[in-house]
Design a protein around this motif. Structure first.
Motif, PDB file in Angstrom:
ATOM      1  N   ASN A 179      90.054 101.386  -3.026  1.00  0.00           N
ATOM      2  CA  ASN A 179      88.928 100.910  -2.216  1.00  0.00           C
ATOM      3  C   ASN A 179      88.692 101.832  -1.014  1.00  0.00           C
ATOM      4  N   LEU A 180      89.478 102.901  -0.910  1.00  0.00           N
ATOM      5  CA  LEU A 180      89.377 103.795   0.250  1.00  0.00           C
ATOM      6  C   LEU A 180      88.742 105.125  -0.129  1.00  0.00           C
ATOM      7  N   SER A 181      88.137 105.755   0.869  1.00  0.00           N
ATOM      8  CA  SER A 181      87.620 107.121   0.681  1.00  0.00           C
ATOM      9  C   SER A 181      88.786 108.094   0.889  1.00  0.00           C
ATOM     10  N   LEU A 182      88.567 109.353   0.567  1.00  0.00           N
ATOM     11  CA  LEU A 182      89.632 110.342   0.767  1.00  0.00           C
ATOM     12  C   LEU A 182      90.067 110.423   2.237  1.00  0.00           C
ATOM     13  N   PRO A 183      89.124 110.518   3.198  1.00  0.00           N
ATOM     14  CA  PRO A 183      89.562 110.542   4.610  1.00  0.00           C
ATOM     15  C   PRO A 183      90.361 109.285   4.993  1.00  0.00           C
ATOM     16  N   GLN A 184      89.995 108.156   4.426  1.00  0.00           N
ATOM     17  CA  GLN A 184      90.749 106.921   4.739  1.00  0.00           C
ATOM     18  C   GLN A 184      92.155 106.982   4.136  1.00  0.00           C
ATOM     19  N   ILE A 185      92.271 107.578   2.950  1.00  0.00           N
ATOM     20  CA  ILE A 185      93.621 107.716   2.356  1.00  0.00           C
ATOM     21  C   ILE A 185      94.447 108.689   3.216  1.00  0.00           C
ATOM     22  N   VAL A 239      98.065 107.807   4.697  1.00  0.00           N
ATOM     23  CA  VAL A 239      99.335 108.501   4.412  1.00  0.00           C
ATOM     24  C   VAL A 239      99.964 109.047   5.694  1.00  0.00           C
ATOM     25  N   LEU A 240      99.120 109.475   6.650  1.00  0.00           N
ATOM     26  CA  LEU A 240      99.675 109.940   7.930  1.00  0.00           C
ATOM     27  C   LEU A 240     100.404 108.787   8.624  1.00  0.00           C
ATOM     28  N   ARG A 284      95.202 114.012  -1.072  1.00  0.00           N
ATOM     29  CA  ARG A 284      94.480 114.641  -2.186  1.00  0.00           C
ATOM     30  C   ARG A 284      95.317 114.565  -3.475  1.00  0.00           C
ATOM     31  N   GLN A 285      96.625 114.715  -3.308  1.00  0.00           N
ATOM     32  CA  GLN A 285      97.499 114.606  -4.503  1.00  0.00           C
ATOM     33  C   GLN A 285      97.406 113.209  -5.106  1.00  0.00           C
ATOM     34  N   ILE A 286      97.468 112.219  -4.223  1.00  0.00           N
ATOM     35  CA  ILE A 286      97.385 110.829  -4.708  1.00  0.00           C
ATOM     36  C   ILE A 286      96.049 110.596  -5.416  1.00  0.00           C
ATOM     37  N   TYR A 287      95.000 111.079  -4.779  1.00  0.00           N
ATOM     38  CA  TYR A 287      93.635 110.921  -5.308  1.00  0.00           C
ATOM     39  C   TYR A 287      93.565 111.452  -6.748  1.00  0.00           C
ATOM     40  N   LYS A 288      94.149 112.643  -6.942  1.00  0.00           N
ATOM     41  CA  LYS A 288      94.140 113.239  -8.291  1.00  0.00           C
ATOM     42  C   LYS A 288      94.956 112.408  -9.275  1.00  0.00           C
ATOM     43  N   ASN A 314      74.087  96.461  -4.029  1.00  0.00           N
ATOM     44  CA  ASN A 314      75.501  96.541  -3.614  1.00  0.00           C
ATOM     45  C   ASN A 314      75.714  97.973  -3.129  1.00  0.00           C
ATOM     46  N   PHE A 315      74.833  98.372  -2.199  1.00  0.00           N
ATOM     47  CA  PHE A 315      74.704  99.801  -1.906  1.00  0.00           C
ATOM     48  C   PHE A 315      75.992 100.429  -1.394  1.00  0.00           C
ATOM     49  N   ASP A 316      76.686  99.784  -0.466  1.00  0.00           N
ATOM     50  CA  ASP A 316      77.839 100.437   0.157  1.00  0.00           C
ATOM     51  C   ASP A 316      78.940 100.723  -0.864  1.00  0.00           C
ATOM     52  N   ASN A 317      79.236  99.736  -1.716  1.00  0.00           N
ATOM     53  CA  ASN A 317      80.301  99.952  -2.707  1.00  0.00           C
ATOM     54  C   ASN A 317      79.852 100.928  -3.798  1.00  0.00           C
ATOM     55  N   PHE A 318      78.583 100.832  -4.163  1.00  0.00           N
ATOM     56  CA  PHE A 318      78.011 101.783  -5.125  1.00  0.00           C
ATOM     57  C   PHE A 318      78.106 103.203  -4.570  1.00  0.00           C
ATOM     58  N   ARG A 319      77.745 103.345  -3.290  1.00  0.00           N
ATOM     59  CA  ARG A 319      77.722 104.671  -2.662  1.00  0.00           C
ATOM     60  C   ARG A 319      79.132 105.261  -2.553  1.00  0.00           C
ATOM     61  N   SER A 320      80.089 104.423  -2.163  1.00  0.00           N
ATOM     62  CA  SER A 320      81.448 104.957  -2.000  1.00  0.00           C
ATOM     63  C   SER A 320      82.055 105.270  -3.375  1.00  0.00           C
TER      64      SER A 320
END
Ligand code: SF4
Length: 353
Positions: A10-16, A20-21, A31-35, A172-178
């Protein structure tokens, strides 16, 4: 360590990265997790072998990446469509998605809401009313599940995505957009804007937002009528955003993005397939670079509206062509598995066995 489970999908890359920090990891771990999540489709952290074991243990304790469970998979006997029912988190419903199989394309038609509040008269989904929006994770979870299915078959993965399943994605624009950001990201699904289409009943302010954000995805507008009285009678949203506004914004969308807008046009016997309808469509859309998808109404999606005979469909298409309109007849695939347009419903889980 005590911490609340964070759903990473449910998070964007910057949020992940921020997450992690906060857990004492490094920014690049995000980025590793994302992949791992979107490309390798892992549902746990243990085998994320490029990160320290102690950090993986902290992730395991604090974050969740489990997948949507596929409760039913129905394969069309024609081999060109598969319908999925995915069990949603904390819900008694399942969301439906359809995989369409062509020679080179694997198109995922996914849902963005449970039910739909727009009430189009010929649509099965509309009968459920609006239940709730799907989260980013639930939208992406359908793609992960379909890719798992394709991978297990030794097939190529999803090449195209269309938001034409249950619900109105632009409501459902925000969830669609993310979700779109993850679908398009190189480390995500890596599917380009030219291979993504959103279908809308005509939520004009959200189309404005797509343009503002410079998204160049395909846009398909469910037109389905040749005048406002008719459209009002089976698409209540037309009272808010009438045909003139849709055509006007479609023209602006084309000029802004360079992408021809598709108008979906349901053919209903004696109502939308008449000579008067063909002339009105020409007046409305003639001279404007767009596409018209002619869709004979689906008999299961609508009991009240009849589908025209094959030769009437051909005749209507020919009359548009003779006026210079780019019309294509779209045959609904997957009718034998209730996976065609207007047939998706959020089966209650206790009805799905
Ligand atoms: S056709 Fe689309 S917008 Fe209309 S009710 Fe069905 S799902 Fe909603």
């Amino acid at each position: 360590m005590q911490c609340k489970a964070v759903r990473l999908k449910n998070l964007s890359l910057p949020q992940i990265e921020e997450f992690v920090l906060g857990l004492g990891g490094k920014k690049f771990h995000a980025r590793q997790i994302y992949k791992w999540i979107y490309q390798k489709r892992l549902s746990g952290f243990e085998t994320m072998s490029d990160m320290p074991k102690s950090f993986r243990a902290r992730l395991e304790a604090c974050a969740g990446i489990s997948k949507l469970e596929s409760r039913r998979v129905l394969e069309s006997k024609f081999g060109d469509a598969v319908k999925f029912g995915f069990e949603l988190y904390e819900s008694k419903h399942i969301a439906e998605s359809v995989l369409l199989i062509d020679d080179n394309r694997r198109t995922a038609c996914i849902s963005s809401q449970l039910g739909c509040g727009l009430g189009c008269a010929f649509c099965e989904t509309a009968k459920l009313g609006f239940i709730r929006n799907l989260t980013q994770e639930e939208i992406l979870g359908q793609l992960i599940g379909i890719n798992d299915y394709l991978f297990n078959k030794g097939d190529k993965l999803i090449t195209n995505v269309v938001f034409m399943g249950m619900g109105e994605a632009l409501s459902n624009f925000d969830n669609f957009r993310s979700a779109l950001s993850v679908i398009m990201a190189e480390d995500g699904f890596n599917i380009g804007a030219r291979r993504i289409t959103v279908s809308t009943a005509g939520v004009v302010p959200s189309i404005e937002r797509l343009m503002k954000e410079d998204l160049t995805i395909g846009l398909a507008i469910s037109l389905n009528a040749w005048n406002n009285d008719l459209r009002n009678s089976y698409m209540p949203i037309n009272r808010k955003y009438p045909i003139e506004q849709l055509v006007e914004i479609a023209k602006r969308y084309y000029h802004k993005t360079g992408r021809r807008v598709t108008f979906e046009y349901v053919l209903i016997n004696g109502i939308t397939d008449t000579a008067a309808a063909a002339s009105a469509l020409y007046k409305m859309l003639g001279g404007f670079p767009c596409k018209i998808n002619l869709i004979p109404v689906n008999p299961a999606g609508s009991k009240e509206y009849g589908s025209p005979a094959e030769k009437l469909v051909e005749r209507f298409s020919a009359s548009l062509h003779s006026r210079g309109l780019a019309a294509t007849i779209r045959r609904s695939r997957g009718q034998d598995i209730m996976g065609a347009c207007g047939q998706l419903t959020a089966f209650m889980m206790n009805h799905s066995n």
